[in-house]
Design a protein around this motif. Structure first.
Motif, short mmCIF file in Angstrom:
data_model
loop_
_atom_site.label_atom_id
_atom_site.label_comp_id
_atom_site.label_asym_id
_atom_site.label_seq_id
_atom_site.Cartn_x
_atom_site.Cartn_y
_atom_site.Cartn_z
N THR A 110 -3.62 1.07 -18.52
CA THR A 110 -3.78 0.08 -17.45
C THR A 110 -2.45 -0.60 -17.18
OG1 THR A 110 -6.07 -0.32 -18.10
CG2 THR A 110 -5.02 -2.02 -16.77
N LYS A 111 -2.13 -0.70 -15.89
CA LYS A 111 -0.90 -1.36 -15.47
C LYS A 111 -1.24 -2.76 -14.99
CE LYS A 111 1.26 2.92 -14.25
NZ LYS A 111 1.15 3.97 -13.32
N ILE A 112 -0.32 -3.65 -15.21
CA ILE A 112 -0.51 -5.03 -14.75
C ILE A 112 0.07 -5.15 -13.35
CG2 ILE A 112 0.09 -7.46 -15.14
CD1 ILE A 112 0.19 -6.81 -18.13
N HIS A 113 -0.71 -5.66 -12.43
CA HIS A 113 -0.25 -5.87 -11.07
C HIS A 113 -0.35 -7.35 -10.74
CE1 HIS A 113 -0.17 -1.62 -10.04
NE2 HIS A 113 -1.32 -1.50 -10.70
N ALA A 114 0.68 -7.85 -10.08
CA ALA A 114 0.63 -9.24 -9.65
C ALA A 114 -0.27 -9.33 -8.43
CB ALA A 114 2.03 -9.74 -9.31
N CYS A 115 -1.10 -10.33 -8.41
CA CYS A 115 -2.00 -10.54 -7.30
C CYS A 115 -1.32 -11.43 -6.28
CB CYS A 115 -3.29 -11.20 -7.76
SG CYS A 115 -4.25 -10.15 -8.85
#
Length: 118
Positions: A110-115
């Motif tokens: 899982t990659k972290i994405h900025a919202c």
């Protein structure tokens, strides 16, 4: 030691100790004024009871197993119960390890994405 002191040392509530006594898991002596008094060994017993509850054993099963703890001896029937509970816990451990491994895979993949602010 009195009930409040045992509760503090064992990390449980006074209510839990009363429940353990009601279930026959823990025993105290009463003073003339009715106060409960426990031996020092009660701390270890309460911790063991909590571990057994945490492992999913119901109080009626723990009551059946405590004579083995107290005497270090078991009837063939008690040994069968002990072994059955151990096997059940082993299965739980396996299921928990599998869930942990699957969660690790999700974390790894899982990659972290900025919202963006909405």
């Amino acid at each position: 030691m009195r009930i409040g002191e045992l509760a503090a040392k064992a990390g449980v509530s006074v209510r839990a100790l009363r429940y353990y006594e009601e279930q026959g898991l823990l025993h105290s002596k009463r003073s003339a004024s009715g106060q409960r008094h426990y031996p020092d060994s009660a701390v270890g017993r309460v911790r063991l009871i909590r571990q057994m509850f945490a492992a999913g054993l119901p109080s009626r099963t723990i009551v059946q197993l405590m004579p083995c703890v107290d005497t270090g001896a078991a009837t063939p029937e008690m040994m069968e119960l002990l072994l059955a509970e151990r096997e059940r816990i082993e299965r739980q451990i396996g299921a928990l390890a599998e869930a942990r491994d699957r969660l690790d895979a999700v974390i790894t993949n899982t990659k972290i994405h900025a919202c963006a602010p909405g």
